[in-house]
Design a protein around this motif. Structure first.
Motif, PDB file in Angstrom:
ATOM      1  N   GLY A 150       0.095 -15.837 -36.511  1.00 16.26           N
ATOM      2  CA  GLY A 150       0.010 -15.818 -35.053  1.00 16.26           C
ATOM      3  C   GLY A 150       0.726 -14.612 -34.494  1.00 16.26           C
ATOM      4  N   ARG A 151       1.410 -14.808 -33.385  1.00 12.03           N
ATOM      5  CA  ARG A 151       2.176 -13.736 -32.749  1.00 12.03           C
ATOM      6  C   ARG A 151       3.670 -14.064 -32.797  1.00 12.03           C
ATOM      7  N   VAL A 152       4.468 -13.052 -33.083  1.00 12.71           N
ATOM      8  CA  VAL A 152       5.917 -13.168 -32.964  1.00 12.71           C
ATOM      9  C   VAL A 152       6.328 -12.337 -31.752  1.00 12.71           C
ATOM     10  N   ALA A 153       6.859 -12.999 -30.730  1.00 11.15           N
ATOM     11  CA  ALA A 153       7.284 -12.308 -29.514  1.00 11.15           C
ATOM     12  C   ALA A 153       8.729 -11.858 -29.665  1.00 11.15           C
ATOM     13  N   CYS A 154       8.987 -10.632 -29.287  1.00  7.72           N
ATOM     14  CA  CYS A 154      10.328 -10.078 -29.416  1.00  7.72           C
ATOM     15  C   CYS A 154      11.267 -10.645 -28.354  1.00  7.72           C
ATOM     16  N   LEU A 310      -8.333 -13.791 -38.147  1.00  8.35           N
ATOM     17  CA  LEU A 310      -7.741 -14.884 -38.915  1.00  8.35           C
ATOM     18  C   LEU A 310      -6.366 -15.263 -38.370  1.00  8.35           C
ATOM     19  N   ALA A 311      -5.578 -14.254 -37.988  1.00  8.33           N
ATOM     20  CA  ALA A 311      -4.222 -14.523 -37.488  1.00  8.33           C
ATOM     21  C   ALA A 311      -4.249 -15.283 -36.164  1.00  8.33           C
ATOM     22  N   LEU A 312      -5.206 -14.953 -35.312  1.00  5.08           N
ATOM     23  CA  LEU A 312      -5.227 -15.533 -33.962  1.00  5.08           C
ATOM     24  C   LEU A 312      -6.226 -16.663 -33.815  1.00  5.08           C
ATOM     25  N   HIS A 313      -6.798 -17.128 -34.921  1.00  7.06           N
ATOM     26  CA  HIS A 313      -7.770 -18.222 -34.856  1.00  7.06           C
ATOM     27  C   HIS A 313      -7.127 -19.475 -34.278  1.00  7.06           C
ATOM     28  N   GLY A 314      -7.760 -20.039 -33.296  1.00 10.99           N
ATOM     29  CA  GLY A 314      -7.224 -21.235 -32.650  1.00 10.99           C
ATOM     30  C   GLY A 314      -6.131 -20.957 -31.654  1.00 10.99           C
ATOM     31  N   ASP A 315      -5.844 -19.672 -31.384  1.00 13.53           N
ATOM     32  CA  ASP A 315      -4.834 -19.260 -30.397  1.00 13.53           C
ATOM     33  C   ASP A 315      -3.501 -19.952 -30.653  1.00 13.53           C
ATOM     34  N   LYS A 317       0.490 -20.742 -30.873  1.00 19.14           N
ATOM     35  CA  LYS A 317       1.560 -20.448 -29.923  1.00 19.14           C
ATOM     36  C   LYS A 317       2.453 -19.332 -30.475  1.00 19.14           C
ATOM     37  N   PRO A 318       2.937 -18.426 -29.589  1.00 20.19           N
ATOM     38  CA  PRO A 318       3.837 -17.363 -30.028  1.00 20.19           C
ATOM     39  C   PRO A 318       5.109 -17.955 -30.639  1.00 20.19           C
TER      40      PRO A 318
END
Length: 319
Positions: A150-154, A310-315, A317-318
Motif C-alpha cells: 500500500g502506501r506509507v505516509a511520512c 498490485l500495491a494499490l489494489h483494493g485501495d 489504508k495508508p
C-alpha cells in the motif's frame, strides 16, 4: 517531557497547509527555540552565581555571571541562525517491497555559510543528521519499516539543531505529503509464470524448457549426463551440453483467477512474483485484476505500472 512541551507549542502555533509547496524556506516566524535540559541547568547555575555574588558582594562573581550569560545569549543566536533561511525540498522516495525499509528523502540547501549538525526526524523516530555546505545539496534519508503493501505516509517532519553547545533546541515543522509505494512481497514459491498465453498473439518466443533442441554450449560441472552431446565428443569437438527450449506465446496474461492462493494478499504476492519473473526473462505480459486490466507490454515503465496496480489494489489504508 521537554520534547512533549515543544510538540504542544508547535501544534498550537504551527498551522501549515498540507502538502506544502516546495521549496519551504525557514523564515523567522517558522522557527521555534527553547532551552534544552542542559540549558535550564545552565540558567539555574547562573541564578545561583548571581545570588552568591549579591550576598557576598563579589565583583569577580558578577563578572563571571554576566560573562556566562552573554555567552549563553550568543549561543542562542547561533543556534537560531543555524536553521534560519534553509531551503527544504522533497527528495526521492523509491518504492519498496513489503518487509523492506522505506526511505523518505528530503534535500536541504543553505543560502550562505555552512550549517552544522542539522537533523530531521519523523515523530517518535530517530533523527538523521547532516552538515549543509554552501553550494552543495544535502540529502537526508529517513527510514521507515514497510510492514504491508500500500502506501506509507511520512507525515509531518521536524527539522532541528542544537549547535553549537547544546544549550538551546531550535526547530521547525514542514510537511510535503511524502509517500512511498509498497509492493506486495513476491512469493518465490509460486514458481515460474504460466507459459500458456491467454492473449490473441500467435508468435512464440523461446523460454527454458525440454521441448526443442536449441544449441550446444560448453559443459558446466553439474550438467546431467543425458544432456551431454556424446556424438560431438566422439568427433573430437570436446565436452558439450545440449540446450533445449520450449516455445511460449510472445504475450502472457497474469489473471487474478490463475493465482491459486488462500487469500487475496497471497494472490497478489503470486502475481507480483510472476511480473518480476516475466520482466527478467524479457517476456511481454499483461495483468488482470478485479476492476483493473493492463495491456501486455514490457520494460521498466510497464513493470512499475503493474506493481503499482498490485500495491494499490483494493485501495489499502495508508500506513
Amino acid at each position: 517531557m521537554f520534547a512533549n512541551i515543544r510538540q504542544s507549542v508547535a501544534d498550537w502555533i504551527f498551522r501549515a497547509a498540507v502538502p506544502e509547496a516546495p521549496p519551504v524556506t525557514l523564515v523567522q516566524r517558522r522557527i521555534f527555540i527553547l532551552p534544552t535540559r542542559q540549558g535550564y541547568f545552565f540558567a539555574f547555575t547562573l541564578l545561583l552565581l548571581l545570588m552568591a555574588s549579591i550576598n557576598y558582594t563579589l565583583s569577580l562573581g558578577f563578572l563571571l555571571t554576566f560573562l556566562l550569560a552573554a555567552m549563553g545569549g550568543v549561543a542562542m543566536l547561533h543556534t537560531w541562525r543555524n536553521l534560519a533561511h534553509l531551503k527544504l525540498r522533497p527528495g526521492h522516495c523509491p518504492p519498496v517491497f513489503a518487509g523492506e525499509t522505506a526511505h523518505f528523502g528530503v534535500t536541504i540547501e543553505t543560502p550562505s555559510r555552512t550549517r552544522f549538525a542539522v537533523a530531521i526526524r519523523r515523530r517518535d523516530a530517530e533523527p538523521s543528521y547532516a552538515d549543509v555546505e554552501l553550494g552543495n545539496v544535502a540529502v537526508v534519508s529517513l527510514p521507515s519499516a514497510a510492514v504491508r503493501r500500500g502506501r506509507v505516509a511520512c507525515g509531518r517532519l521536524e527539522i532541528f539543531t542544537r549547535y553549537p553547545v547544546g544549550l538551546f533546541h531550535a526547530w521547525s515543522y514542514f510537511d510535503f505529503g511524502l509517500q512511498v509505494i509498497v509492493y506486495p512481497q513476491p512469493d518465490a514459491s509460486a514458481g515460474a509464470p504460466p507459459t500458456q498465453s491467454h492473449g490473441e498473439a500467435e508468435e512464440g518466443i523461446p523460454v527454458p524448457g525440454d521441448d526443442e533442441f536449441n544449441q550446444l554450449r560448453p559443459y558446466h560441472a553439474g550438467d546431467p549426463p543425458r544432456q551431454i552431446a556424446w556424438k560431438a565428443l566422439a568427433r573430437g569437438q570436446g565436452l558439450l551440453t545440449k540446450e533445449f527450449n520450449a516455445t511460449a506465446s510472445s504475450e502472457m496474461w497474469f489473471d487474478w483467477n490463475d493465482a491459486r492462493a488462500l487469500d487475496p494478499e497471497s494472490r497478489l504476492s503470486v502475481l507480483c512474483h510472476w511480473v518480476l519473473e516475466a520482466e527478467r526473462m524479457g517476456q511481454s505480459y499483461g495483468l488482470r485484476l478485479p476492476g483493473t486490466s493492463i495491456e501486455p507490454g514490457r520494460g521498466d515503465a510497464h513493470r512499475t505500472r503493474c506493481l503499482n496496480a498490485l500495491a494499490l489494489h483494493g485501495d489499502p489504508k495508508p500506513q
